[in-house]
Design a protein around this motif. Structure first.
Motif, PDB file in Angstrom:
ATOM      1  N   MET A  29      12.826  14.137   8.060  1.00 57.00           N
ATOM      2  CA  MET A  29      12.743  13.148   9.140  1.00 57.00           C
ATOM      3  C   MET A  29      11.584  12.192   8.889  1.00 57.00           C
ATOM      4  SD  MET A  29      12.100  13.423  13.192  1.00 57.00           S
ATOM      5  CE  MET A  29      12.126  11.945  14.194  1.00 57.00           C
TER       6      MET A  29
ATOM      7  N   ALA B 144      20.930   9.329  18.116  1.00 50.61           N
ATOM      8  CA  ALA B 144      20.977   8.730  16.773  1.00 50.61           C
ATOM      9  C   ALA B 144      20.164   9.567  15.817  1.00 50.61           C
ATOM     10  CB  ALA B 144      20.415   7.309  16.813  1.00 50.61           C
TER      11      ALA B 144
ATOM     12  N   PRO C 143       6.968  12.889  14.588  1.00 45.08           N
ATOM     13  CA  PRO C 143       7.982  13.789  14.002  1.00 45.08           C
ATOM     14  C   PRO C 143       7.506  15.235  14.007  1.00 45.08           C
ATOM     15  CG  PRO C 143       6.757  12.686  12.258  1.00 45.08           C
ATOM     16  CD  PRO C 143       6.208  12.162  13.561  1.00 45.08           C
TER      17      PRO C 143
ATOM     18  N   LEU D  69       8.338  11.409  26.503  1.00 45.61           N
ATOM     19  CA  LEU D  69       6.929  11.156  26.818  1.00 45.61           C
ATOM     20  C   LEU D  69       6.389   9.845  26.220  1.00 45.61           C
ATOM     21  CD1 LEU D  69       4.176  12.020  27.917  1.00 45.61           C
ATOM     22  CD2 LEU D  69       3.876  13.466  25.912  1.00 45.61           C
ATOM     23  N   LEU D  70       6.639   9.609  24.929  1.00 47.55           N
ATOM     24  CA  LEU D  70       6.046   8.418  24.305  1.00 47.55           C
ATOM     25  C   LEU D  70       6.702   7.143  24.839  1.00 47.55           C
ATOM     26  CD1 LEU D  70       5.532   9.561  20.597  1.00 47.55           C
ATOM     27  CD2 LEU D  70       4.165  10.014  22.626  1.00 47.55           C
TER      28      LEU D  70
ATOM     29  N   PHE E 269      11.476  19.948  22.780  1.00 51.32           N
ATOM     30  CA  PHE E 269      10.044  20.079  22.484  1.00 51.32           C
ATOM     31  C   PHE E 269       9.231  19.770  23.743  1.00 51.32           C
ATOM     32  CE2 PHE E 269       6.047  18.056  21.219  1.00 51.32           C
ATOM     33  CZ  PHE E 269       5.512  19.052  20.431  1.00 51.32           C
TER      34      PHE E 269
ATOM     35  N   ASP F 133      17.133  10.302  19.950  1.00 49.48           N
ATOM     36  CA  ASP F 133      16.948  11.687  19.506  1.00 49.48           C
ATOM     37  C   ASP F 133      18.298  12.175  18.991  1.00 49.48           C
ATOM     38  OD1 ASP F 133      14.391  13.784  20.325  1.00 49.48           O
ATOM     39  OD2 ASP F 133      16.197  14.656  19.446  1.00 49.48           O
TER      40      ASP F 133
ATOM     41  N   LEU G 170      17.577   9.169  13.667  1.00 52.63           N
ATOM     42  CA  LEU G 170      16.450   8.235  13.533  1.00 52.63           C
ATOM     43  C   LEU G 170      16.627   6.956  14.369  1.00 52.63           C
ATOM     44  CD1 LEU G 170      15.681   8.754   9.737  1.00 52.63           C
ATOM     45  CD2 LEU G 170      14.380   9.631  11.678  1.00 52.63           C
TER      46      LEU G 170
ATOM     47  N   ASP H 157      11.177   4.398  20.297  1.00 51.73           N
ATOM     48  CA  ASP H 157      10.534   5.719  20.227  1.00 51.73           C
ATOM     49  C   ASP H 157      11.528   6.626  19.509  1.00 51.73           C
ATOM     50  OD1 ASP H 157       9.315   8.155  20.559  1.00 51.73           O
ATOM     51  OD2 ASP H 157       9.805   8.326  22.699  1.00 51.73           O
TER      52      ASP H 157
HETATM   53  C1  LIG Z   1       7.574  16.764  17.657  1.00 51.75           C
HETATM   54  S1  LIG Z   1       8.984  16.397  18.627  1.00 51.75           S
HETATM   55  C2  LIG Z   1       8.307  14.977  19.472  1.00 51.75           C
HETATM   56  C3  LIG Z   1       8.956  14.710  20.801  1.00 51.75           C
HETATM   57  C4  LIG Z   1       8.295  13.578  21.613  1.00 51.75           C
HETATM   58  N1  LIG Z   1       8.352  12.313  20.905  1.00 51.75           N
HETATM   59  C5  LIG Z   1       6.870  13.928  21.959  1.00 51.75           C
HETATM   60  O1  LIG Z   1       5.960  13.341  21.366  1.00 51.75           O
HETATM   61  O2  LIG Z   1       6.652  14.775  22.823  1.00 51.75           O
HETATM   62  C6  LIG Z   1      10.113  15.679  17.456  1.00 51.75           C
HETATM   63  C7  LIG Z   1      11.446  15.200  18.027  1.00 51.75           C
HETATM   64  O3  LIG Z   1      12.203  14.604  16.975  1.00 51.75           O
HETATM   65  C8  LIG Z   1      13.574  14.920  17.154  1.00 51.75           C
HETATM   66  N2  LIG Z   1      14.253  14.733  15.861  1.00 51.75           N
HETATM   67  C9  LIG Z   1      14.207  15.537  14.775  1.00 51.75           C
HETATM   68  N3  LIG Z   1      14.928  14.984  13.773  1.00 51.75           N
HETATM   69  C10 LIG Z   1      15.430  13.815  14.241  1.00 51.75           C
HETATM   70  C11 LIG Z   1      16.245  12.784  13.679  1.00 51.75           C
HETATM   71  N4  LIG Z   1      16.670  12.850  12.423  1.00 51.75           N
HETATM   72  N5  LIG Z   1      16.575  11.716  14.459  1.00 51.75           N
HETATM   73  C12 LIG Z   1      16.145  11.633  15.742  1.00 51.75           C
HETATM   74  N6  LIG Z   1      15.369  12.582  16.315  1.00 51.75           N
HETATM   75  C13 LIG Z   1      15.019  13.650  15.588  1.00 51.75           C
HETATM   76  C14 LIG Z   1      13.547  16.359  17.651  1.00 51.75           C
HETATM   77  O4  LIG Z   1      14.761  16.683  18.317  1.00 51.75           O
HETATM   78  C15 LIG Z   1      12.330  16.303  18.607  1.00 51.75           C
HETATM   79  O5  LIG Z   1      12.729  15.927  19.909  1.00 51.75           O
END
Ligand SMILES: C[S@@+](CC[C@H](N)C(=O)[O-])C[C@H]1O[C@@H](n2cnc3c(N)ncnc32)[C@H](O)[C@@H]1O
Length: 404
Positions: free
Chosen positions: A317, A278, A295, A235-236, A203, A252, A280, A228
């Motif tokens: 998620m 992981a 998310p 980024l966060l 993303f 992630d 979550l 995070d």
């Molecule tokens: C909207 S993006 C946000 C990315 C980043 N935190 C940002 O703000 O730019 C959501 C992220 O959640 C990750 N993701 C989705 N389901 C997940 C899960 N069950 N556990 C961990 N990460 C997950 C996706 O791979 C993606 O990188």
């Protein structure tokens, strides 16, 4: 997340049976029928073949294939326009009938799902134009650029002993080339005064109004440890580390995200940020003073690597995050949930539903910070989802446990 088993495809070329590794980033099955096309094939012919489900292997000039894709896109757009005029006339007619006969009109199918279907159909048709890449992702087509580095970064190394060549769609190749461009030049994050370098399939924070929310929210008094969750490019986690959180643990599910975030941390000299693959929450971690998550914000099934950042089937998620957060918080800890309300404007989720999920997770709202997205699509009044997009608000929900 993605099919990892190798798939192969075969086709006839000058009476010879050829085969190659099949690459598809949206997990499309190898095409059953492939015909050869080149510069002499007209756009109308190609459009007819693609709509009929026939895949076309390009043998012409590389740059002409790009033009053919554009011509196909124009034909798809014209067909979509005709369909939407027809649908608008039909719904005007049924509204008129309803007003005359006092019969309630049929529920208009959800605009969002219509749009998704149209996108899927568009991608299916455009993905019918294929090219072959030889060892090391080298194209033999006339005027072909060097695509090896972009393809290796996006699709991984080809096994040169087994995979002599591969077949993929021009569309996937364009995705890989686009991603290589972002990775090389970075996405500038103005409020932070730095650039983030996304990888293919991760993303990319090209719309990042929420960064200011992360900068404005007051840190909890104790802020030794923060998580995070779903870090993407990192980024966060970077913002939290730069704001002085001593230990940041970022997770992630997507392995591409982890290597991307790691590269960004090293670039910014923040090697102390820890990364874990992981679902979550991190394991073997201390309780956190702060748990942050941005998310995917639309409840729908993702169909390609990039869509995993945007779509979250059944809000799994989001709900999993809320359910698991409280037990991982230290005393006086806070949850910061970044969430757009676009799903509410599209009637895919209601505000009440979200508030019930907070309460069911033992969390209550301490405060909320809002921002209006300013990205291009929110200003584009030709977009069928304009009404929803222009009303969208992204919020930072600060949630804290309540005692019951
Ligand atoms: C909207 S993006 C946000 C990315 C980043 N935190 C940002 O703000 O730019 C959501 C992220 O959640 C990750 N993701 C989705 N389901 C997940 C899960 N069950 N556990 C961990 N990460 C997950 C996706 O791979 C993606 O990188």
């Amino acid at each position: 997340m993605l099919a990892t088993e190798k798939q192969y495809v075969q086709w006839h070329e000058n009476e010879t049976l050829r085969h190659a590794r099949w690459l598809s980033q949206s997990n499309q099955v190898p095409p059953a029928r492939i015909v050869l096309v080149d510069d002499k094939t007209t756009a109308d012919e190609a459009y007819r073949l693609a709509c009929a489900g026939t895949s076309m292997l390009w043998h012409g000039d590389f740059q002409n294939a790009r033009q053919l894709l554009q011509a196909l896109t124009r034909r798809i757009e014209r067909s979509e326009l005709r369909k939407s005029i027809k649908a608008a006339n039909k719904s005007a007619e049924s509204a008129k009938l309803a007003s005359e006969s006092l019969v309630l009109p049929k529920v208009i199918p959800n605009l969002f799902h219509q749009q998704r279907q149209a996108q899927t159909q568009r991608s299916r048709v455009l993905s019918r134009l294929l090219l072959e890449l030889g060892k090391g992702y080298v194209s033999q087509l006339r005027r072909a650029p060097d695509v090896s580095a972009a393809c290796t970064a996006a699709f991984g190394q080809l096994d040169e002993k087994i995979d002599e060549s591969c077949l993929l769609s021009f569309r996937d190749l364009q995705g890989a080339l686009g991603a290589a461009g972002w990775r090389a030049k970075g996405v500038p994050i103005e409020n932070l005064g730095l650039s983030i370098f996304p990888h293919y399939g991760v993303f990319a924070p090209t719309r990042h109004e929420y960064v200011q929310l992360l900068l404005d929210a007051p840190l909890p008094n104790e802020h030794d440890v923060a998580f995070d969750i779903g870090t993407g490019t990192g980024l966060l986690a970077i913002i939290l580390a730069q704001r002085g959180v001593k230990q940041v643990i970022a997770t992630d599910l997507n392995p591409r995200a982890l290597s991307c975030a790691s590269e960004n941390f090293v670039r910014l000299e923040l090697p102390a940020v820890q990364l874990q693959q992981a679902d979550l929450f991190p394991t073997d971690a201390p309780l956190a003073n702060l748990i942050v998550c941005n998310p995917p914000w639309l409840p729908a099934k993702p169909t390609s690597p990039l869509e995993y950042g945007v779509y979250d089937a059944n809000s799994a998620m989001l709900r999993g995050f809320l359910q698991g957060a409280k037990q991982r918080l230290a005393e006086q800890g806070e949850v910061w949930l970044i969430l757009s309300d676009l799903a509410e404007h599209l009637q895919l989720r209601s505000r009440d539903e979200l508030l019930v999920w907070f309460a069911d997770a033992g969390l209550e709202v301490k405060y909320r910070l809002d921002t209006h997205p300013k990205h291009g699509r929110s200003q584009d009044n030709t977009d069928p989802l304009f009404a929803a997009r222009s009303a969208e608000i992204t919020s930072l929900w600060c949630l804290v446990p309540f005692n019951n």
